[in-house]
Design a protein around this motif. Structure first.
Motif, short mmCIF file in Angstrom:
data_model
loop_
_atom_site.label_atom_id
_atom_site.label_comp_id
_atom_site.label_asym_id
_atom_site.label_seq_id
_atom_site.Cartn_x
_atom_site.Cartn_y
_atom_site.Cartn_z
N SER A 45 1.40 11.36 -8.18
CA SER A 45 0.84 10.10 -8.66
C SER A 45 1.23 8.96 -7.72
N LEU A 46 0.41 7.93 -7.71
CA LEU A 46 0.67 6.76 -6.89
C LEU A 46 1.28 5.65 -7.73
N TYR A 47 2.27 4.96 -7.16
CA TYR A 47 2.96 3.86 -7.83
C TYR A 47 3.07 2.68 -6.87
N GLN A 80 1.11 -1.03 -0.08
CA GLN A 80 1.06 0.41 0.09
C GLN A 80 1.65 1.12 -1.14
N PRO A 81 0.95 2.08 -1.68
CA PRO A 81 1.49 2.82 -2.83
C PRO A 81 2.57 3.82 -2.40
N TYR A 82 3.43 4.14 -3.33
CA TYR A 82 4.42 5.20 -3.15
C TYR A 82 3.93 6.40 -3.92
N GLU A 83 3.98 7.55 -3.29
CA GLU A 83 3.53 8.78 -3.94
C GLU A 83 4.76 9.49 -4.49
N CYS A 84 4.74 9.77 -5.80
CA CYS A 84 5.85 10.45 -6.45
C CYS A 84 5.33 11.63 -7.26
N ASP A 110 1.80 1.86 -12.29
CA ASP A 110 1.06 3.09 -12.02
C ASP A 110 -0.21 2.76 -11.23
N GLU A 111 -1.06 3.74 -11.03
CA GLU A 111 -2.28 3.56 -10.23
C GLU A 111 -3.21 2.49 -10.80
#
Length: 77
Positions: free
Chosen positions: A2-4, A19-23, A60-61
């Motif tokens: 998921s992107l955060y 920029q999103p963080y992918e977790c 969240d996204e």
């Protein structure tokens, strides 16, 4: 995965990461947030004025807050 996104607020200022963080999951997102926050809090607290508040949110996204960490400077007397 998921992107955060991170959003940091201090007084009237608020900034959202570009920029999103992918977790992998919520637990991994929390671990990432606390790691980033721990790197910032020392510098933030040294310049925090009485009555001020600093906060970091993980979104969240859909840009809905999932977690929030707040640092509040209160005068009790």
């Amino acid at each position: 995965m998921s992107l955060y996104f991170f959003r940091v607020s201090r007084g009237r200022y608020s900034g959202l990461s570009d920029q999103p963080y992918e977790c992998e999951n919520r637990q991994a997102a929390w671990a990432e947030m606390t790691a980033v926050c721990s790197n910032l809090v020392g510098g933030i607290s040294r310049s925090l004025e009485q009555g001020a508040e600093w906060q970091m949110e993980l979104l969240d996204e859909a840009k809905t807050p999932v977690f929030r960490i707040r640092l509040v400077a209160e005068s009790l007397g």
